[in-house]
Scaffold this active site. Structure first.
Site, mmCIF file in Angstrom:
data_model
loop_
_atom_site.group_PDB
_atom_site.id
_atom_site.type_symbol
_atom_site.label_atom_id
_atom_site.label_comp_id
_atom_site.label_asym_id
_atom_site.label_seq_id
_atom_site.Cartn_x
_atom_site.Cartn_y
_atom_site.Cartn_z
ATOM 1 N N ALA A 263 0.796 -1.258 0.204
ATOM 2 C CA ALA A 263 0.155 -0.008 -0.039
ATOM 3 C C ALA A 263 1.131 1.361 -0.074
ATOM 4 O O ALA A 263 2.099 0.956 0.277
ATOM 5 C CB ALA A 263 -0.936 0.157 1.200
ATOM 6 N N LYS A 264 0.327 2.442 -0.273
ATOM 7 C CA LYS A 264 1.009 3.709 -0.212
ATOM 8 C C LYS A 264 0.293 4.817 -0.014
ATOM 9 O O LYS A 264 -1.137 4.820 -0.459
ATOM 10 C CB LYS A 264 1.811 3.866 -1.468
ATOM 11 C CG LYS A 264 3.132 4.739 -1.156
ATOM 12 C CD LYS A 264 4.092 3.983 -0.685
ATOM 13 C CE LYS A 264 5.503 4.600 -0.410
ATOM 14 N NZ LYS A 264 6.567 3.888 -0.495
ATOM 15 N N GLY A 265 0.598 5.821 0.438
ATOM 16 C CA GLY A 265 -0.162 6.977 0.792
ATOM 17 C C GLY A 265 0.492 8.233 0.352
ATOM 18 O O GLY A 265 1.704 8.122 0.072
#
Ligand code: GLU
Length: 406
Positions: free
Chosen positions: A96-98
């Protein structure tokens, strides 16, 4: 070439080897969740994302980036790379990444805190120690992780330190996390050099990027390696006899830019990438070596400490020219491996001995290198990225199959 096109091309390079079906390819190129919000800081609105690429191997895991160039496409690519990195390292995580599209250097301390808390208020429902676990990335740090943890725990009404990693020590952080990306990168570089055995005694190094990753690896390599050039976003410096890294760090910390170092030649970032050297360490951001400059690169080996600094079409040119690229999902995995140690410690509610953490860290890095290098040596048409991708994708597909999704 765009980063998502680059990803697709890299997958195509290994699809025959893994016998990937159309359905499997489609699944690998899709995202489990794409969350977007506008964050409000003093009436100004900023685009923000949290994206999960895959979670078959475990909860989402990956950092949050604050940068003026953040886009949905970039966060997707970064989430994809996290899936592969976590799988290659055999961590119990998906990817995941933000990110928030903002120039954090223009914010006051108070505004940075507001932004960090607003991020959590927008996305907290999708986060948690068993759902998706953020960490620092470009221009985010332990202080920001602490604000985020605090906001999350306020909203949840309970403590949950394992919901985020890269925290300050006082809130359950790990002493290893701060310089772990560089520590891991150094282990991988040294394992690689042991295998390729360059004939020279002193290895020359050029480093693009002098943030957390670039500065720390410079510190760790100096003085055993001759670091002839470094750069940051304001430009670079070159000294053929070797830079005194302790002095460069002093200058960077006191003035904010390495170009203020005296006694070295000032060069542009573009010139730095094209210098003759043994090792070129890319520790800035993605898309630095592309079709536009791949044929002018004179380094023998490239270590990707940043995520995605070499595009897939540039990869092919470098491979043809005999330049080895040690890929990001291996070279910079030290950060997330240290994050895993922090998360495991927080979940166990136990303080793990530092020696145990260090051993786990080092053995994970070494075994991922061995697996990748072994396949690379055996599979003649592969570069190291293809080997690392093949190993990582195989595990993700196996997990999807075990769940009955494929
Ligand atoms: N942002 C780092 C990376 O790209 C670390 C991620 C993490 O620790 O979860 O690997």
């Amino acid at each position: 070439m765009s980063i998502l096109a680059s990803i697709e091309k890299n997958l195509e390079k290994i699809s025959d080897f893994l016998n990937l079906s159309n359905r499997e390819m489609k699944l690998l190129l899709s995202y489990k969740a794409v969350h977007h919000a506008k964050l409000d800081v003093n009436g100004n609105k900023y685009d923000a994302w949290r994206i999960i690429h895959n979670n078959a191997l475990g909860p989402g895991k990956g950092g949050i980036r604050f940068h003026s160039k953040v886009s949905e496409e970039e966060v997707k690519a970064l989430a994809f790379w996290m899936s592969l990195k976590n799988s290659l390292m055999e961590l119990p995580y998906g990817g995941a990444k933000g990110g928030v599209r903002i120039d954090p250097k223009k914010l006051s301390e108070e505004e940075l805190q507001q932004l960090s808390r607003a991020y959590i208020r927008a996305f907290y429902k999708y986060l948690g120690q068993d759902k998706d676990i953020p960490a620092p990335d470009v221009y985010t740090n332990p202080k920001i992780m602490a604000y985020m943890l605090d906001e999350f725990e306020k909203l949840k009404g309970k403590h949950e330190p394992a919901m985020i990693t890269g925290k300050p020590l006082i809130l359950g952080g790990s002493p290893l996390r701060g310089d772990a990306t560089s520590r891991g990168g150094k282990i991988i570089l040294e394992e690689f050099l042991k295998h390729v055995k360059p004939k020279k005694k002193t290895i020359e190094v050029v480093i693009q990027g002098f943030g957390n990753a670039g500065m720390n690896i410079a510190k760790m390599l100096f003085p055993n390696y001759k670091i002839i050039a470094v750069s940051d976003s304001k430009g670079g410096i070159l000294l053929q006899d070797g830079l005194n890294i302790a002095d460069v760090i002093d200058v960077k910390q006191s003035t904010g830019a390495v170009v203020n170092y005296e006694g070295a030649t000032k060069i542009s970032n573009k010139e730095l990438l094209e210098l003759e050297t043994d090792v070129l360490i890319l520790a800035a951001i993605e898309n630095q070596i592309t079709l536009a400059n791949a044929d002018r690169i004179k380094a023998k080996y490239i270590l990707e400490l940043a995520n995605g600094p070499v595009t897939a079409d540039a990869d092919s040119v470098l491979h043809e020219r005999g330049i080895d690229v040690i890929p990001d999902i291996l070279a910079n995995a030290g950060g997330v491996v240290a994050s895993y140690c922090e998360w495991a410690q927080n979940r166990a509610g136990n303080i793990l001995p530092e020696e145990y953490i260090l051993n786990t860290f080092e053995s994970k890095m070494r075994s991922a290198f061995m697996k990748t290098f072994a396949l690379y040596s055996k599979q003649k048409d592969f570069d190291m990225r293809s080997s690392a991708y093949a190993i990582a994708i195989k595990r993700i597909i196996a997990a999807e199959k075990a769940r009955g999704h494929l």
